[in-house]
Design a protein around this motif. Structure first.
Motif, mmCIF file in Angstrom:
data_model
loop_
_atom_site.group_PDB
_atom_site.id
_atom_site.type_symbol
_atom_site.label_atom_id
_atom_site.label_comp_id
_atom_site.label_asym_id
_atom_site.label_seq_id
_atom_site.Cartn_x
_atom_site.Cartn_y
_atom_site.Cartn_z
ATOM 1 N N VAL A 30 0.828 -1.209 0.000
ATOM 2 C CA VAL A 30 0.000 0.000 0.000
ATOM 3 C C VAL A 30 0.859 1.255 0.000
ATOM 4 O O VAL A 30 1.818 1.375 0.771
ATOM 5 C CB VAL A 30 -0.951 0.028 1.226
ATOM 6 N N LEU A 31 0.495 2.190 -0.870
ATOM 7 C CA LEU A 31 0.992 3.552 -0.833
ATOM 8 C C LEU A 31 -0.179 4.437 -0.449
ATOM 9 O O LEU A 31 -1.328 4.130 -0.774
ATOM 10 C CB LEU A 31 1.545 3.980 -2.204
ATOM 11 N N GLN A 32 0.080 5.568 0.216
ATOM 12 C CA GLN A 32 -1.044 6.391 0.665
ATOM 13 C C GLN A 32 -0.723 7.872 0.652
ATOM 14 O O GLN A 32 0.428 8.284 0.782
ATOM 15 C CB GLN A 32 -1.487 5.976 2.068
ATOM 16 N N GLY A 33 -1.779 8.652 0.459
ATOM 17 C CA GLY A 33 -1.700 10.100 0.545
ATOM 18 C C GLY A 33 -2.968 10.626 1.174
ATOM 19 O O GLY A 33 -4.047 10.030 1.017
ATOM 20 N N ALA A 34 -2.863 11.766 1.889
ATOM 21 C CA ALA A 34 -4.003 12.320 2.601
ATOM 22 C C ALA A 34 -4.693 13.439 1.832
ATOM 23 O O ALA A 34 -5.760 13.893 2.233
ATOM 24 C CB ALA A 34 -3.568 12.843 3.970
ATOM 25 N N ASN A 35 -4.087 13.891 0.749
ATOM 26 C CA ASN A 35 -4.647 15.023 0.009
ATOM 27 C C ASN A 35 -4.041 15.053 -1.388
ATOM 28 O O ASN A 35 -3.231 14.184 -1.751
ATOM 29 C CB ASN A 35 -4.380 16.341 0.756
ATOM 30 N N ALA A 37 -1.904 17.235 -2.621
ATOM 31 C CA ALA A 37 -0.476 17.542 -2.576
ATOM 32 C C ALA A 37 0.361 16.292 -2.345
ATOM 33 O O ALA A 37 1.431 16.126 -2.942
ATOM 34 C CB ALA A 37 -0.194 18.578 -1.488
ATOM 35 N N GLU A 38 -0.101 15.411 -1.468
ATOM 36 C CA GLU A 38 0.635 14.181 -1.194
ATOM 37 C C GLU A 38 0.375 13.107 -2.245
ATOM 38 O O GLU A 38 1.281 12.354 -2.612
ATOM 39 C CB GLU A 38 0.239 13.624 0.177
ATOM 40 N N GLY A 39 -0.865 13.033 -2.709
ATOM 41 C CA GLY A 39 -1.249 11.916 -3.553
ATOM 42 C C GLY A 39 -0.942 12.072 -5.028
ATOM 43 O O GLY A 39 -0.608 11.085 -5.698
ATOM 44 N N LEU A 40 -1.039 13.295 -5.551
ATOM 45 C CA LEU A 40 -0.869 13.478 -6.995
ATOM 46 C C LEU A 40 0.511 13.045 -7.483
ATOM 47 O O LEU A 40 0.614 12.358 -8.512
ATOM 48 C CB LEU A 40 -1.156 14.929 -7.381
ATOM 49 N N PRO A 41 1.610 13.422 -6.798
ATOM 50 C CA PRO A 41 2.930 12.958 -7.280
ATOM 51 C C PRO A 41 3.040 11.440 -7.321
ATOM 52 O O PRO A 41 3.640 10.878 -8.240
ATOM 53 C CB PRO A 41 3.906 13.562 -6.259
ATOM 54 N N LEU A 42 2.442 10.764 -6.333
ATOM 55 C CA LEU A 42 2.451 9.300 -6.336
ATOM 56 C C LEU A 42 1.597 8.760 -7.482
ATOM 57 O O LEU A 42 1.959 7.767 -8.125
ATOM 58 C CB LEU A 42 1.917 8.773 -5.009
ATOM 59 N N ALA A 43 0.473 9.421 -7.730
ATOM 60 C CA ALA A 43 -0.451 8.945 -8.763
ATOM 61 C C ALA A 43 0.162 9.033 -10.153
ATOM 62 O O ALA A 43 -0.017 8.123 -10.973
ATOM 63 C CB ALA A 43 -1.754 9.736 -8.703
ATOM 64 N N VAL A 44 0.876 10.114 -10.449
ATOM 65 C CA VAL A 44 1.447 10.261 -11.789
ATOM 66 C C VAL A 44 2.764 9.516 -11.932
ATOM 67 O O VAL A 44 3.206 9.232 -13.048
ATOM 68 C CB VAL A 44 1.621 11.753 -12.169
ATOM 69 N N ALA A 45 3.412 9.165 -10.801
ATOM 70 C CA ALA A 45 4.663 8.409 -10.874
ATOM 71 C C ALA A 45 4.430 6.994 -11.386
ATOM 72 O O ALA A 45 5.294 6.413 -12.044
ATOM 73 C CB ALA A 45 5.341 8.372 -9.510
ATOM 74 N N GLY A 46 3.263 6.441 -11.058
ATOM 75 C CA GLY A 46 2.876 5.167 -11.654
ATOM 76 C C GLY A 46 3.378 3.918 -10.974
ATOM 77 O O GLY A 46 3.238 2.830 -11.527
ATOM 78 N N GLY A 47 3.937 3.994 -9.776
ATOM 79 C CA GLY A 47 4.469 2.810 -9.122
ATOM 80 C C GLY A 47 3.435 2.010 -8.362
ATOM 81 O O GLY A 47 3.670 1.611 -7.215
ATOM 82 N N ASP A 59 -7.709 19.865 -0.291
ATOM 83 C CA ASP A 59 -6.992 20.864 -1.089
ATOM 84 C C ASP A 59 -7.282 20.751 -2.576
ATOM 85 O O ASP A 59 -6.507 21.183 -3.416
ATOM 86 C CB ASP A 59 -5.483 20.761 -0.847
ATOM 87 N N GLY A 60 -8.407 20.175 -2.899
ATOM 88 C CA GLY A 60 -8.781 20.029 -4.307
ATOM 89 C C GLY A 60 -9.795 18.918 -4.453
ATOM 90 O O GLY A 60 -10.422 18.491 -3.487
ATOM 91 N N THR A 61 -9.946 18.427 -5.670
ATOM 92 C CA THR A 61 -10.906 17.361 -5.929
ATOM 93 C C THR A 61 -10.202 16.168 -6.535
ATOM 94 O O THR A 61 -9.254 16.306 -7.324
ATOM 95 C CB THR A 61 -12.022 17.838 -6.880
ATOM 96 N N GLY A 62 -10.666 14.989 -6.159
ATOM 97 C CA GLY A 62 -10.117 13.781 -6.734
ATOM 98 C C GLY A 62 -10.334 13.693 -8.232
ATOM 99 O O GLY A 62 -9.576 13.014 -8.934
ATOM 100 N N LEU A 63 -11.339 14.386 -8.746
ATOM 101 C CA LEU A 63 -11.576 14.369 -10.192
ATOM 102 C C LEU A 63 -10.443 15.052 -10.946
ATOM 103 O O LEU A 63 -10.114 14.654 -12.070
ATOM 104 C CB LEU A 63 -12.913 15.029 -10.512
ATOM 105 N N ASP A 64 -9.837 16.079 -10.331
ATOM 106 C CA ASP A 64 -8.667 16.698 -10.960
ATOM 107 C C ASP A 64 -7.485 15.735 -10.985
ATOM 108 O O ASP A 64 -6.721 15.678 -11.953
ATOM 109 C CB ASP A 64 -8.273 17.979 -10.215
#
Length: 234
Positions: A30-35, A37-47, A59-64
């Motif tokens: 499991v990888l995790q992010g709380a928002n 700012a934390e989650g987007l870099p992990l999401a686009v890294a693709g691991g 701090d935004g929307t999950g749709l973004d």
């Protein structure tokens, strides 16, 4: 086989910890992010193999985040976590390319079942490079689904052929069995299913790539084990 990796982006600490505990107990990494700012870099890294994405983040929307993932990692499976009344968000998420959604509150059994179902339908590993040089053969472009040989002749690849090559590139250096290809690329249970279709697709790929030598230089047959993308080729 190494455990599958799930990325969860969820701002509610209690819910996030529950998801993490449940996934780890079920043998996922499991990888995790709380928002965002934390989650987007992990999401686009693709691991990771699948993204569990909360729609409402502080701090935004999950749709973004979903839109960015679809732009940068188009084949990554995404399951949205939504509130019961957020029908518009669910519809918008599906339009943006989410693979599924689950409404809070949800049961552990339902979440695991949805994760497993989506993973079965999502065999392609998009961490493979977009363009691959094949010395002595030509250039493979996975995004454009084509192969250009050293004389400049183009061969169009079918979606299934592109999926097979992407899987090979993501698992270079080890034999990939026919049953594994059926399960991971075709997304079907290999039990009781003929593997002849695999051999036919490999034969067509060899023809298109110009890999027609008696021993095959790119896609090597390993007797009793399947096919091997030649070590030394990216």
């Amino acid at each position: 086989m190494s455990p599958r990796t799930i990325l969860t982006i969820e701002d509610d600490a209690a819910i996030r910890q529950g998801i993490v505990d449940m996934l780890e107990y079920s043998s996922y990494r499991v990888l995790q992010g709380a928002n965002v700012a934390e989650g987007l870099p992990l999401a686009v890294a693709g691991g990771y193999d699948l993204l569990l994405l909360d729609v409402l983040l502080p701090d935004g929307t999950g749709l973004d985040v979903l839109a960015e993932v679809r732009e940068r990692r188009p084949s990554k499976p995404v399951i949205l976590l939504t509130a019961r009344g957020d029908e518009n968000d669910r519809i918008r998420g599906l339009q943006l390319g989410a693979d599924d959604y689950i409404v809070k509150p949800f049961s552990v059994r339902e979440l695991l079942a949805r994760i497993e179902a989506v993973l079965r339908r999502a065999p392609v590993d998009d961490t493979a490079p977009e363009t691959v040089e094949l010395p002595g053969f030509g250039q493979l472009n996975l995004r454009q689904a084509e192969f250009v040989n050293e004389r400049g002749v183009r061969q169009e690849l079918s979606p299934r052929e592109s999926d097979i090559l992407t899987y090979f590139l993501g698992h270079a250096g080890r034999p990939v069995g026919r049953e594994e290809l059926l399960e991971k690329v075709w997304g079907i249970d290999s039990r009781g299913v003929t593997t002849r279709t695999i051999d036919m697709h490999i034969a067509r790929l060899r023809e298109k790539l110009g890999d027609r030598s008696p021993n095959s230089e790119l896609i090597v047959t390993v007797r009793g084990r399947g096919y091997l993308w030649r070590p030394g080729t990216p």
